[in-house]
Design a protein around this motif. Structure first.
Motif, PDB file in Angstrom:
ATOM      1  N   VAL A  94       0.909  -1.184   0.013  1.00  0.00           N
ATOM      2  CA  VAL A  94       0.075   0.161   0.042  1.00  0.00           C
ATOM      3  C   VAL A  94       0.923   1.369   0.003  1.00  0.00           C
ATOM      4  CG1 VAL A  94      -1.769   1.358   1.361  1.00  0.00           C
ATOM      5  CG2 VAL A  94      -1.903  -0.994   1.191  1.00  0.00           C
ATOM      6  N   GLY A  95       1.895   1.193   0.630  1.00  0.00           N
ATOM      7  CA  GLY A  95       3.168   2.344   0.659  1.00  0.00           C
ATOM      8  C   GLY A  95       3.343   2.568  -0.722  1.00  0.00           C
ATOM      9  N   ILE A  96       3.589   1.482  -1.772  1.00  0.00           N
ATOM     10  CA  ILE A  96       4.179   1.874  -3.244  1.00  0.00           C
ATOM     11  C   ILE A  96       2.928   2.295  -3.644  1.00  0.00           C
ATOM     12  CG2 ILE A  96       4.599   0.621  -4.929  1.00  0.00           C
ATOM     13  CD1 ILE A  96       6.111  -1.745  -3.147  1.00  0.00           C
ATOM     14  N   LEU A  97       1.552   1.903  -3.513  1.00  0.00           N
ATOM     15  CA  LEU A  97       0.766   2.349  -4.201  1.00  0.00           C
ATOM     16  C   LEU A  97       0.247   3.848  -3.913  1.00  0.00           C
ATOM     17  CD1 LEU A  97      -2.071  -0.528  -3.939  1.00  0.00           C
ATOM     18  CD2 LEU A  97      -1.094   0.506  -6.067  1.00  0.00           C
ATOM     19  N   PHE A  98       0.434   4.113  -2.701  1.00  0.00           N
ATOM     20  CA  PHE A  98       0.047   5.479  -2.197  1.00  0.00           C
ATOM     21  C   PHE A  98       1.586   6.354  -3.057  1.00  0.00           C
ATOM     22  CE2 PHE A  98       1.304   9.161   0.576  1.00  0.00           C
ATOM     23  CZ  PHE A  98       0.110   9.652   0.833  1.00  0.00           C
ATOM     24  N   ALA A  99       2.574   5.970  -2.924  1.00  0.00           N
ATOM     25  CA  ALA A  99       3.523   6.985  -3.651  1.00  0.00           C
ATOM     26  C   ALA A  99       3.241   7.056  -4.897  1.00  0.00           C
ATOM     27  CB  ALA A  99       5.000   6.429  -3.242  1.00  0.00           C
ATOM     28  N   TRP A 100       3.177   6.049  -5.825  1.00  0.00           N
ATOM     29  CA  TRP A 100       2.933   5.916  -7.171  1.00  0.00           C
ATOM     30  C   TRP A 100       1.569   6.759  -7.589  1.00  0.00           C
ATOM     31  CZ3 TRP A 100       6.662   5.833 -10.557  1.00  0.00           C
ATOM     32  CH2 TRP A 100       8.169   5.599  -9.828  1.00  0.00           C
ATOM     33  N   ALA A 101       0.446   6.661  -6.542  1.00  0.00           N
ATOM     34  CA  ALA A 101      -0.841   7.349  -6.728  1.00  0.00           C
ATOM     35  C   ALA A 101      -0.557   8.649  -6.975  1.00  0.00           C
ATOM     36  CB  ALA A 101      -1.399   6.907  -5.912  1.00  0.00           C
ATOM     37  N   ILE A 102       0.497   9.426  -6.065  1.00  0.00           N
ATOM     38  CA  ILE A 102       0.702  10.629  -6.174  1.00  0.00           C
ATOM     39  C   ILE A 102       1.356  11.075  -7.524  1.00  0.00           C
ATOM     40  CG2 ILE A 102       2.249  12.713  -5.193  1.00  0.00           C
ATOM     41  CD1 ILE A 102       1.762  11.244  -2.328  1.00  0.00           C
ATOM     42  N   LEU A 103       2.361  10.281  -7.809  1.00  0.00           N
ATOM     43  CA  LEU A 103       3.120  10.431  -9.077  1.00  0.00           C
ATOM     44  C   LEU A 103       2.289  10.482 -10.340  1.00  0.00           C
ATOM     45  CD1 LEU A 103       6.452   8.647  -8.550  1.00  0.00           C
ATOM     46  CD2 LEU A 103       5.976  11.115  -8.554  1.00  0.00           C
ATOM     47  N   GLY A 104       1.166   9.250 -10.093  1.00  0.00           N
ATOM     48  CA  GLY A 104       0.244   9.250 -11.065  1.00  0.00           C
ATOM     49  C   GLY A 104      -0.693  10.401 -11.405  1.00  0.00           C
ATOM     50  N   ASN A 105      -0.963  11.102 -10.191  1.00  0.00           N
ATOM     51  CA  ASN A 105      -1.861  12.144 -10.422  1.00  0.00           C
ATOM     52  C   ASN A 105      -1.060  13.474 -10.913  1.00  0.00           C
ATOM     53  OD1 ASN A 105      -4.585  12.185  -9.177  1.00  0.00           O
ATOM     54  ND2 ASN A 105      -3.291  10.746  -8.064  1.00  0.00           N
TER      55      ASN A 105
END
Length: 394
Positions: A94-105
Protein backbone atom coordinates in the motif's frame (compact mmCIF):
# COMPACT_ATOMS: atom_id res chain seq x y z
CA UNK A 1 -15.64 -0.52 48.02
CA UNK A 2 -13.29 1.95 49.71
CA UNK A 3 -11.43 4.79 47.95
CA UNK A 4 -8.14 2.95 48.29
CA UNK A 5 -9.61 -0.14 46.72
CA UNK A 6 -10.82 1.89 43.75
CA UNK A 7 -7.32 3.03 42.72
CA UNK A 8 -6.14 -0.25 41.17
CA UNK A 9 -9.38 -0.48 39.23
CA UNK A 10 -8.41 2.68 37.36
CA UNK A 11 -4.95 1.39 36.42
CA UNK A 12 -6.04 -0.60 33.36
CA UNK A 13 -7.76 2.50 31.99
CA UNK A 14 -4.57 4.50 32.39
CA UNK A 15 -2.54 1.72 30.81
CA UNK A 16 -4.97 1.62 27.88
CA UNK A 17 -4.21 5.23 26.87
CA UNK A 18 -1.03 4.36 24.88
CA UNK A 19 -2.89 1.49 23.22
CA UNK A 20 -5.74 3.82 22.23
CA UNK A 21 -3.25 6.38 20.94
CA UNK A 22 -1.48 3.68 18.92
CA UNK A 23 -4.79 2.47 17.53
CA UNK A 24 -5.91 5.98 16.56
CA UNK A 25 -2.58 6.74 14.87
CA UNK A 26 -2.63 3.42 13.01
CA UNK A 27 -6.21 4.04 11.85
CA UNK A 28 -5.39 7.54 10.64
CA UNK A 29 -2.37 6.37 8.70
CA UNK A 30 -4.38 3.49 7.27
CA UNK A 31 -7.16 5.76 6.04
CA UNK A 32 -4.64 8.01 4.30
CA UNK A 33 -2.55 5.21 2.79
CA UNK A 34 -5.55 3.24 1.56
CA UNK A 35 -7.85 6.15 0.76
CA UNK A 36 -5.70 8.00 -1.74
CA UNK A 37 -4.91 4.95 -3.95
CA UNK A 38 -8.62 3.99 -3.82
CA UNK A 39 -9.57 7.48 -4.97
CA UNK A 40 -6.96 7.41 -7.78
CA UNK A 41 -7.80 3.92 -9.04
CA UNK A 42 -11.58 3.89 -8.73
CA UNK A 43 -12.95 7.41 -8.36
CA UNK A 44 -11.49 10.66 -9.81
CA UNK A 45 -12.69 10.87 -13.41
CA UNK A 46 -12.37 7.19 -14.36
CA UNK A 47 -16.13 6.69 -14.69
CA UNK A 48 -15.78 2.95 -14.26
CA UNK A 49 -19.00 0.92 -14.25
CA UNK A 50 -20.71 0.92 -10.86
CA UNK A 51 -19.83 -2.74 -10.34
CA UNK A 52 -16.10 -2.01 -10.75
CA UNK A 53 -16.25 0.88 -8.28
CA UNK A 54 -18.20 -1.27 -5.81
CA UNK A 55 -15.71 -4.15 -6.01
CA UNK A 56 -12.76 -1.77 -5.69
CA UNK A 57 -14.32 -0.07 -2.68
CA UNK A 58 -15.12 -3.34 -0.91
CA UNK A 59 -11.63 -4.66 -1.64
CA UNK A 60 -9.95 -1.48 -0.37
CA UNK A 61 -12.07 -1.26 2.78
CA UNK A 62 -11.73 -4.97 3.51
CA UNK A 63 -7.96 -4.84 3.11
CA UNK A 64 -7.78 -1.79 5.38
CA UNK A 65 -9.76 -3.51 8.14
CA UNK A 66 -7.69 -6.68 7.77
CA UNK A 67 -4.49 -4.60 7.88
CA UNK A 68 -5.51 -2.89 11.12
CA UNK A 69 -6.41 -6.20 12.77
CA UNK A 70 -3.22 -7.90 11.57
CA UNK A 71 -0.96 -5.07 12.76
CA UNK A 72 -2.53 -5.10 16.23
CA UNK A 73 -2.22 -8.90 16.44
CA UNK A 74 1.29 -8.94 15.01
CA UNK A 75 2.83 -5.96 16.79
CA UNK A 76 0.62 -5.62 19.84
CA UNK A 77 0.75 -7.64 23.03
CA UNK A 78 0.23 -10.99 21.31
CA UNK A 79 3.17 -10.65 18.86
CA UNK A 80 1.82 -13.21 16.39
CA UNK A 81 4.47 -13.65 13.71
CA UNK A 82 1.98 -14.87 11.09
CA UNK A 83 -0.15 -11.77 11.48
CA UNK A 84 2.92 -9.52 11.44
CA UNK A 85 4.17 -11.07 8.19
CA UNK A 86 0.91 -10.41 6.37
CA UNK A 87 0.29 -7.00 7.92
CA UNK A 88 3.81 -5.78 7.15
CA UNK A 89 3.54 -6.95 3.56
CA UNK A 90 0.22 -5.16 3.09
CA UNK A 91 1.77 -2.00 4.55
CA UNK A 92 4.63 -2.16 2.05
CA UNK A 93 2.42 -2.76 -0.98
CA UNK A 94 0.00 0.00 0.00
CA UNK A 95 2.95 2.32 0.63
CA UNK A 96 4.08 1.73 -2.95
CA UNK A 97 0.56 2.36 -4.24
CA UNK A 98 0.33 5.57 -2.23
CA UNK A 99 3.63 6.97 -3.55
CA UNK A 100 2.88 6.08 -7.15
CA UNK A 101 -0.69 7.33 -6.90
CA UNK A 102 0.78 10.74 -6.10
CA UNK A 103 3.09 10.51 -9.12
CA UNK A 104 0.20 9.22 -11.21
CA UNK A 105 -1.82 12.31 -10.45
CA UNK A 106 1.14 14.44 -11.52
CA UNK A 107 1.06 12.46 -14.77
CA UNK A 108 -2.66 13.26 -14.98
CA UNK A 109 -1.91 16.98 -14.83
CA UNK A 110 0.54 16.56 -17.70
CA UNK A 111 -2.01 14.64 -19.74
CA UNK A 112 -4.59 17.34 -19.09
CA UNK A 113 -2.18 19.99 -20.33
CA UNK A 114 -1.63 17.82 -23.40
CA UNK A 115 -5.37 17.82 -24.11
CA UNK A 116 -6.27 14.30 -22.92
CA UNK A 117 -9.70 14.37 -21.31
CA UNK A 118 -11.55 12.12 -18.89
CA UNK A 119 -12.34 9.32 -18.61
CA UNK A 120 -9.34 8.37 -20.78
CA UNK A 121 -6.94 10.52 -18.76
CA UNK A 122 -7.92 9.11 -15.37
CA UNK A 123 -8.01 5.55 -16.69
CA UNK A 124 -4.48 5.92 -18.10
CA UNK A 125 -3.34 7.17 -14.70
CA UNK A 126 -5.09 4.33 -12.86
CA UNK A 127 -3.62 1.69 -15.17
CA UNK A 128 -0.12 3.16 -14.92
CA UNK A 129 -0.28 3.27 -11.12
CA UNK A 130 -1.51 -0.32 -10.87
CA UNK A 131 1.04 -1.78 -13.32
CA UNK A 132 4.05 0.12 -11.96
CA UNK A 133 3.13 -0.65 -8.34
CA UNK A 134 2.72 -4.37 -9.05
CA UNK A 135 6.03 -4.55 -10.89
CA UNK A 136 7.87 -2.69 -8.12
CA UNK A 137 6.32 -4.85 -5.40
CA UNK A 138 7.53 -8.06 -7.09
CA UNK A 139 10.98 -6.63 -7.78
CA UNK A 140 11.23 -5.14 -4.28
CA UNK A 141 10.45 -8.51 -2.69
CA UNK A 142 13.19 -10.22 -4.68
CA UNK A 143 15.64 -7.48 -3.69
CA UNK A 144 14.73 -7.77 -0.01
CA UNK A 145 15.03 -11.54 0.20
CA UNK A 146 18.28 -11.95 -1.73
CA UNK A 147 21.73 -12.15 -0.18
CA UNK A 148 23.00 -8.55 -0.28
CA UNK A 149 25.61 -7.52 -2.79
CA UNK A 150 29.06 -6.60 -1.49
CA UNK A 151 29.69 -2.85 -1.55
CA UNK A 152 33.43 -2.06 -1.55
CA UNK A 153 34.62 1.27 -0.19
CA UNK A 154 38.16 2.57 0.44
CA UNK A 155 38.55 4.94 3.39
CA UNK A 156 41.76 6.89 4.01
CA UNK A 157 42.59 7.25 7.72
CA UNK A 158 45.48 9.71 8.07
CA UNK A 159 46.43 8.47 11.56
CA UNK A 160 46.44 4.80 10.55
CA UNK A 161 49.83 3.15 10.97
CA UNK A 162 51.57 1.57 7.98
CA UNK A 163 51.23 -1.90 9.48
CA UNK A 164 47.44 -1.66 9.26
CA UNK A 165 47.34 -0.15 5.77
CA UNK A 166 44.82 -2.20 3.79
CA UNK A 167 43.08 -3.66 6.85
CA UNK A 168 39.58 -4.78 5.87
CA UNK A 169 36.39 -4.21 7.84
CA UNK A 170 33.13 -5.95 6.96
CA UNK A 171 30.02 -4.16 8.16
CA UNK A 172 26.73 -5.93 8.83
CA UNK A 173 23.82 -4.02 10.27
CA UNK A 174 20.02 -4.06 10.54
CA UNK A 175 19.64 -7.79 9.95
CA UNK A 176 16.25 -7.50 11.69
CA UNK A 177 15.66 -11.21 12.18
CA UNK A 178 11.92 -11.24 12.71
CA UNK A 179 8.52 -12.71 11.80
CA UNK A 180 9.80 -14.09 8.48
CA UNK A 181 12.11 -17.01 9.23
CA UNK A 182 15.39 -16.18 7.47
CA UNK A 183 17.69 -18.75 9.07
CA UNK A 184 18.81 -20.02 5.65
CA UNK A 185 19.31 -16.45 4.45
CA UNK A 186 21.41 -15.78 7.55
CA UNK A 187 23.64 -18.76 6.77
CA UNK A 188 24.14 -17.55 3.20
CA UNK A 189 25.02 -14.06 4.44
CA UNK A 190 27.64 -15.53 6.76
CA UNK A 191 29.05 -17.56 3.87
CA UNK A 192 29.33 -14.36 1.82
CA UNK A 193 31.09 -12.59 4.71
CA UNK A 194 33.54 -15.41 5.25
CA UNK A 195 34.40 -15.43 1.54
CA UNK A 196 35.73 -11.89 2.01
CA UNK A 197 38.39 -13.11 4.49
CA UNK A 198 38.10 -9.90 6.52
CA UNK A 199 40.35 -8.69 9.30
CA UNK A 200 37.50 -7.17 11.32
CA UNK A 201 33.77 -7.91 11.14
CA UNK A 202 31.27 -5.55 12.77
CA UNK A 203 27.52 -5.61 13.41
CA UNK A 204 26.11 -2.21 14.29
CA UNK A 205 22.78 -3.24 15.74
CA UNK A 206 19.11 -3.90 15.07
CA UNK A 207 20.07 -7.53 15.03
CA UNK A 208 16.50 -8.74 15.50
CA UNK A 209 12.90 -7.88 16.27
CA UNK A 210 12.20 -10.11 19.20
CA UNK A 211 14.04 -11.79 22.04
CA UNK A 212 16.96 -14.17 21.78
CA UNK A 213 14.64 -17.09 22.43
CA UNK A 214 12.35 -16.03 19.60
CA UNK A 215 15.10 -15.38 17.02
CA UNK A 216 17.90 -17.69 18.14
CA UNK A 217 17.73 -19.95 15.06
CA UNK A 218 18.05 -16.99 12.71
CA UNK A 219 20.90 -15.33 14.63
CA UNK A 220 22.88 -18.50 15.40
CA UNK A 221 24.82 -18.53 12.08
CA UNK A 222 26.57 -15.31 13.23
CA UNK A 223 28.63 -17.58 15.47
CA UNK A 224 30.30 -18.94 12.32
CA UNK A 225 31.54 -15.54 11.13
CA UNK A 226 35.33 -15.52 10.78
CA UNK A 227 37.62 -12.52 11.28
CA UNK A 228 41.40 -12.37 11.64
CA UNK A 229 41.54 -9.64 14.27
CA UNK A 230 38.12 -9.01 15.85
CA UNK A 231 34.34 -9.43 15.66
CA UNK A 232 32.49 -6.53 17.29
CA UNK A 233 28.83 -5.78 17.97
CA UNK A 234 26.80 -2.87 19.40
CA UNK A 235 23.10 -2.48 20.11
CA UNK A 236 20.61 -0.70 17.88
CA UNK A 237 17.31 0.88 18.86
CA UNK A 238 15.34 -2.30 18.18
CA UNK A 239 17.29 -4.25 20.80
CA UNK A 240 15.72 -1.91 23.33
CA UNK A 241 12.28 -3.18 22.32
CA UNK A 242 13.30 -6.77 23.09
CA UNK A 243 15.82 -7.39 25.86
CA UNK A 244 19.00 -5.59 24.78
CA UNK A 245 21.08 -7.15 27.52
CA UNK A 246 20.00 -10.57 26.32
CA UNK A 247 21.36 -9.83 22.85
CA UNK A 248 24.63 -8.52 24.25
CA UNK A 249 25.01 -11.71 26.30
CA UNK A 250 24.10 -13.92 23.35
CA UNK A 251 26.61 -12.28 21.02
CA UNK A 252 29.28 -12.84 23.67
CA UNK A 253 28.26 -16.50 23.75
CA UNK A 254 28.81 -16.60 19.99
CA UNK A 255 32.33 -15.25 20.48
CA UNK A 256 31.78 -11.62 19.48
CA UNK A 257 33.09 -8.58 21.34
CA UNK A 258 29.89 -6.99 22.64
CA UNK A 259 31.02 -3.37 22.89
CA UNK A 260 28.68 -2.04 25.55
CA UNK A 261 30.40 1.38 25.77
CA UNK A 262 33.79 -0.26 25.53
CA UNK A 263 36.66 -0.94 23.17
CA UNK A 264 39.30 -3.41 22.07
CA UNK A 265 42.64 -2.71 20.41
CA UNK A 266 43.71 -4.65 17.33
CA UNK A 267 47.32 -4.72 16.16
CA UNK A 268 49.20 -5.69 13.05
CA UNK A 269 52.69 -4.91 11.84
CA UNK A 270 53.44 -2.77 14.88
CA UNK A 271 50.39 -0.53 14.30
CA UNK A 272 47.27 -0.33 16.47
CA UNK A 273 43.62 0.53 15.95
CA UNK A 274 41.03 1.16 18.66
CA UNK A 275 37.73 -0.55 17.83
CA UNK A 276 35.15 1.08 20.11
CA UNK A 277 31.39 0.89 20.44
CA UNK A 278 28.61 2.83 22.13
CA UNK A 279 25.03 1.90 22.95
CA UNK A 280 22.27 3.22 20.72
CA UNK A 281 21.14 6.77 21.42
CA UNK A 282 17.72 5.46 22.56
CA UNK A 283 19.27 3.28 25.27
CA UNK A 284 19.02 5.90 28.02
CA UNK A 285 15.25 6.20 27.54
CA UNK A 286 14.78 2.43 27.71
CA UNK A 287 15.01 2.35 31.50
CA UNK A 288 17.54 -0.48 31.30
CA UNK A 289 20.09 0.10 34.02
CA UNK A 290 23.58 0.98 32.82
CA UNK A 291 22.53 1.46 29.19
CA UNK A 292 23.20 4.78 27.46
CA UNK A 293 25.55 6.03 24.78
CA UNK A 294 28.79 6.92 26.59
CA UNK A 295 31.71 7.87 24.36
CA UNK A 296 33.94 8.69 27.33
CA UNK A 297 33.47 5.21 28.80
CA UNK A 298 33.94 3.58 25.39
CA UNK A 299 37.33 5.25 24.95
CA UNK A 300 38.50 5.19 28.57
CA UNK A 301 42.08 3.96 28.77
CA UNK A 302 42.63 3.98 25.00
CA UNK A 303 45.89 5.42 23.67
CA UNK A 304 44.93 8.87 22.32
CA UNK A 305 47.58 8.54 19.60
CA UNK A 306 45.85 5.53 18.03
CA UNK A 307 43.15 5.95 15.38
CA UNK A 308 39.61 5.04 16.42
CA UNK A 309 37.00 3.01 14.55
CA UNK A 310 33.66 3.58 16.32
CA UNK A 311 30.57 1.42 16.04
CA UNK A 312 27.39 3.43 16.65
CA UNK A 313 23.99 2.37 15.32
CA UNK A 314 22.61 5.73 14.21
CA UNK A 315 24.37 8.23 11.93
CA UNK A 316 23.19 11.11 14.11
CA UNK A 317 25.50 9.81 16.84
CA UNK A 318 28.35 11.25 14.78
CA UNK A 319 28.26 14.46 16.83
CA UNK A 320 29.68 12.50 19.75
CA UNK A 321 32.27 10.93 17.46
CA UNK A 322 33.42 14.37 16.34
CA UNK A 323 33.62 15.61 19.94
CA UNK A 324 35.85 12.68 20.92
CA UNK A 325 38.12 12.80 17.88
CA UNK A 326 36.96 9.54 16.31
CA UNK A 327 38.53 8.84 12.91
CA UNK A 328 35.76 6.70 11.41
CA UNK A 329 32.25 5.93 12.64
CA UNK A 330 30.32 3.11 11.00
CA UNK A 331 26.53 3.03 11.29
CA UNK A 332 23.30 1.67 9.85
CA UNK A 333 19.72 2.41 10.97
CA UNK A 334 18.56 4.28 7.84
CA UNK A 335 18.14 1.28 5.50
CA UNK A 336 18.88 3.80 2.77
CA UNK A 337 15.17 4.59 2.99
CA UNK A 338 14.31 0.94 2.10
CA UNK A 339 11.31 1.85 -0.04
CA UNK A 340 11.59 4.85 -2.34
CA UNK A 341 10.73 7.72 -1.77
CA UNK A 342 10.75 7.31 2.02
CA UNK A 343 14.46 8.18 2.16
CA UNK A 344 13.28 11.81 2.17
CA UNK A 345 11.61 11.17 5.54
CA UNK A 346 14.75 9.47 6.85
CA UNK A 347 16.78 12.51 5.88
CA UNK A 348 14.61 14.66 8.16
CA UNK A 349 15.83 12.61 11.14
CA UNK A 350 19.39 11.67 10.19
CA UNK A 351 22.33 13.70 8.84
CA UNK A 352 23.12 11.04 6.21
CA UNK A 353 21.04 8.36 4.51
CA UNK A 354 23.85 6.24 3.07
CA UNK A 355 27.49 6.27 1.99
CA UNK A 356 30.72 7.92 3.14
CA UNK A 357 30.65 11.46 4.52
CA UNK A 358 32.96 13.80 6.44
CA UNK A 359 32.11 15.57 9.70
CA UNK A 360 34.49 18.05 11.25
CA UNK A 361 38.22 18.06 10.56
CA UNK A 362 38.98 14.43 11.45
CA UNK A 363 35.84 12.33 11.59
CA UNK A 364 34.42 10.35 8.70
CA UNK A 365 31.12 8.46 8.78
CA UNK A 366 30.09 5.46 6.73
CA UNK A 367 26.35 4.74 6.74
CA UNK A 368 25.22 1.36 5.42
CA UNK A 369 21.89 0.82 3.68
CA UNK A 370 21.53 -2.26 5.90
CA UNK A 371 21.90 -5.99 5.41
CA UNK A 372 18.28 -6.99 5.96
CA UNK A 373 14.97 -5.15 6.09
CA UNK A 374 12.44 -4.05 8.67
CA UNK A 375 8.71 -4.63 8.38
CA UNK A 376 7.65 -4.96 4.74
CA UNK A 377 9.83 -7.52 2.90
CA UNK A 378 10.54 -4.97 0.19
CA UNK A 379 13.50 -2.91 -0.99
CA UNK A 380 12.91 -0.42 -3.78
CA UNK A 381 15.76 1.73 -5.11
CA UNK A 382 17.58 1.13 -1.81
CA UNK A 383 19.44 -2.18 -2.16
CA UNK A 384 20.75 -4.00 0.88
CA UNK A 385 24.48 -4.39 1.31
CA UNK A 386 27.34 -6.23 2.94
CA UNK A 387 29.96 -3.51 3.20
CA UNK A 388 33.67 -4.18 2.75
CA UNK A 389 35.65 -1.18 3.97
CA UNK A 390 39.37 -1.11 3.21
CA UNK A 391 41.22 1.30 5.47
CA UNK A 392 44.17 3.08 3.91
CA UNK A 393 47.00 4.94 5.61
CA UNK A 394 47.74 8.42 4.31
Amino acid sequence: MSATEAVPAGAPARRSVPALRFGATLTGIGLLLFGFPWWTLFVTGTRWPAAVVAVGTVLSLGTLLAFLALMVAGHGRRHLDGAARIGDTILGVVGILFAWAILGNVLGVGLAIGGVTDPARSRIVAAAVAVVSLALAVWGYVEAMRVPRVRRVDVTIPRLGAGLDGVTVVLLTDTHYGPIDRARWSTRVVDAVNALDADIVCHTGDIADGTVEQRRAQAAPLGEVRAKLARAYVTGNHEYFSQAQGWLDYMRELGWEALHNGHVVVERGGAGLVVAGVDDRTAAASGLRGHHADHAAALAGADPLLPVLLLAHQPKQVDGAVAYGVDLQISGHTHGGQIWPFHYLVRLDQPVVQGLSRHGERTQLYTSRGTGFWGPPLRIFAPSEITLLTLRAA
